[in-house]
Design a protein around this motif. Structure first.
Motif, short mmCIF file in Angstrom:
data_model
loop_
_atom_site.label_atom_id
_atom_site.label_comp_id
_atom_site.label_asym_id
_atom_site.label_seq_id
_atom_site.Cartn_x
_atom_site.Cartn_y
_atom_site.Cartn_z
N ALA A 93 0.85 -1.33 -0.19
CA ALA A 93 -0.11 0.05 0.11
C ALA A 93 0.78 1.27 0.27
O ALA A 93 0.62 2.15 -0.81
N GLN A 94 2.00 1.38 0.86
CA GLN A 94 2.70 2.48 0.87
C GLN A 94 3.64 2.62 -0.25
O GLN A 94 3.72 3.83 -0.93
N GLU A 95 3.81 1.36 -1.04
CA GLU A 95 4.56 1.70 -2.34
C GLU A 95 3.86 2.33 -3.32
O GLU A 95 4.21 2.91 -4.16
N ALA A 96 2.49 1.69 -3.28
CA ALA A 96 1.71 2.22 -4.30
C ALA A 96 1.33 3.61 -4.20
O ALA A 96 1.45 4.47 -5.23
N VAL A 97 1.13 4.13 -2.83
CA VAL A 97 0.94 5.66 -2.80
C VAL A 97 2.36 6.38 -3.12
O VAL A 97 2.20 7.38 -3.92
N GLN A 98 3.35 5.94 -3.02
CA GLN A 98 4.85 6.64 -3.37
C GLN A 98 4.91 6.71 -5.00
O GLN A 98 5.36 7.61 -5.48
N ASN A 99 4.35 5.44 -5.53
CA ASN A 99 4.44 5.86 -7.02
C ASN A 99 3.53 6.43 -7.54
O ASN A 99 3.84 7.01 -8.50
N ILE A 100 2.41 6.69 -7.04
CA ILE A 100 1.36 7.51 -7.67
C ILE A 100 2.15 8.96 -7.14
O ILE A 100 1.94 9.89 -8.12
N ARG A 101 2.57 9.35 -6.18
CA ARG A 101 3.42 10.71 -5.98
C ARG A 101 4.18 11.03 -6.92
O ARG A 101 4.58 12.01 -7.37
N ARG A 102 5.25 10.11 -6.97
CA ARG A 102 6.34 9.99 -8.17
C ARG A 102 5.82 10.49 -9.45
O ARG A 102 6.39 11.16 -10.31
N SER A 103 4.86 9.88 -10.03
CA SER A 103 4.28 9.80 -11.34
C SER A 103 3.54 11.14 -11.85
O SER A 103 3.31 11.39 -12.67
N SER A 104 2.99 11.76 -10.54
CA SER A 104 2.47 13.00 -10.91
C SER A 104 3.38 14.31 -10.84
O SER A 104 2.95 15.41 -11.14
N LYS A 105 4.69 14.16 -10.51
CA LYS A 105 5.56 15.15 -10.63
C LYS A 105 5.80 15.59 -12.35
O LYS A 105 5.75 14.39 -13.03
N ILE A 106 5.85 16.82 -12.47
CA ILE A 106 6.27 17.13 -13.79
C ILE A 106 7.77 18.08 -13.73
O ILE A 106 7.99 18.47 -12.99
N THR A 107 8.21 18.15 -15.12
CA THR A 107 9.47 18.71 -15.16
C THR A 107 9.06 20.14 -15.17
O THR A 107 8.10 20.66 -15.50
N LEU B 267 -7.83 18.96 -17.14
CA LEU B 267 -6.85 20.21 -17.61
C LEU B 267 -6.47 21.16 -16.25
O LEU B 267 -5.43 21.53 -16.14
N GLN B 268 -7.36 21.18 -15.44
CA GLN B 268 -7.09 22.05 -14.35
C GLN B 268 -6.27 21.59 -13.41
O GLN B 268 -5.34 22.27 -12.73
N SER B 269 -5.94 20.22 -13.21
CA SER B 269 -5.20 19.77 -12.38
C SER B 269 -3.69 19.80 -12.98
O SER B 269 -2.76 20.10 -12.25
N LYS B 270 -3.52 19.59 -14.31
CA LYS B 270 -2.50 19.87 -15.01
C LYS B 270 -2.03 21.27 -14.69
O LYS B 270 -0.54 21.46 -14.23
N VAL B 271 -2.78 22.35 -15.00
CA VAL B 271 -2.41 23.86 -14.54
C VAL B 271 -1.93 23.86 -13.22
O VAL B 271 -0.99 24.73 -13.00
N HIS B 272 -2.58 23.42 -12.30
CA HIS B 272 -2.41 23.50 -10.99
C HIS B 272 -0.89 22.89 -10.72
O HIS B 272 -0.19 23.47 -10.03
N ARG B 273 -0.76 21.91 -11.05
CA ARG B 273 0.58 20.94 -10.87
C ARG B 273 1.88 21.71 -11.66
O ARG B 273 2.71 21.79 -11.03
N ALA B 274 1.50 22.25 -12.75
CA ALA B 274 2.40 23.40 -13.40
C ALA B 274 2.81 24.65 -12.48
O ALA B 274 4.05 24.79 -12.29
N LYS B 275 1.75 25.01 -11.92
CA LYS B 275 2.23 26.24 -11.26
C LYS B 275 2.79 25.65 -9.80
O LYS B 275 3.86 26.41 -9.30
N GLU B 276 2.56 24.60 -9.34
CA GLU B 276 3.28 23.94 -8.11
C GLU B 276 4.80 23.78 -8.47
O GLU B 276 5.63 24.39 -7.56
#
Length: 113
Positions: free
Chosen positions: A38-52, A89-98
């Motif tokens: 479960a912890q590994e799955a959560v960490q993978n989700i967090r890693r995959s949501s980061k953008i350059t 799209l809203q979440s992508k814009v928010h992640r970009a700002k973060e």
């Protein structure tokens, strides 16, 4: 009479199946927490949501020379445009700002960006 017996069997059988599924689900959760899946799955989700940074700039349509005020203005404009539209799209814009916010915080003070 046969229909009544069949209906009783169906009701009892579905109750037994529901309890068995619930117990299997609880056991699966317990096993996952013991092995750390479960912890590994959560960490993978967090890693995959980061953008350059480059992707973030492309999403917001800003350059490396854009000021923080320009970035915020583009973010607000794009976020509002998608307020009643696409959550993706809203979440992508928010992640970009973060992402650009973190980049902006790590820059030494006194720079123009």
């Amino acid at each position: 009479m046969a229909a009544r017996i069949l209906a009783n069997l169906l009701v009892m059988g579905s109750g037994i199946m529901a309890r068995a599924l619930f117990q299997a689900y609880r056991q699966a959760l317990a096993n996952a927490s013991k092995t750390g899946v479960a912890q590994e799955a959560v960490q993978n989700i967090r890693r995959s949501s980061k953008i350059t940074e480059a992707e973030a700039r492309q999403i917001l349509g800003v350059t490396e020379n854009s000021s923080w005020e320009e970035i915020l203005q583009r973010y607000n404009n794009l976020f509002e445009r998608n307020a009643n539209g696409s959550f993706y799209l809203q979440s992508k814009v928010h992640r970009a700002k973060e992402c650009l916010e973190m980049v902006n915080e790590t820059k030494p003070h006194g720079t123009t960006n």
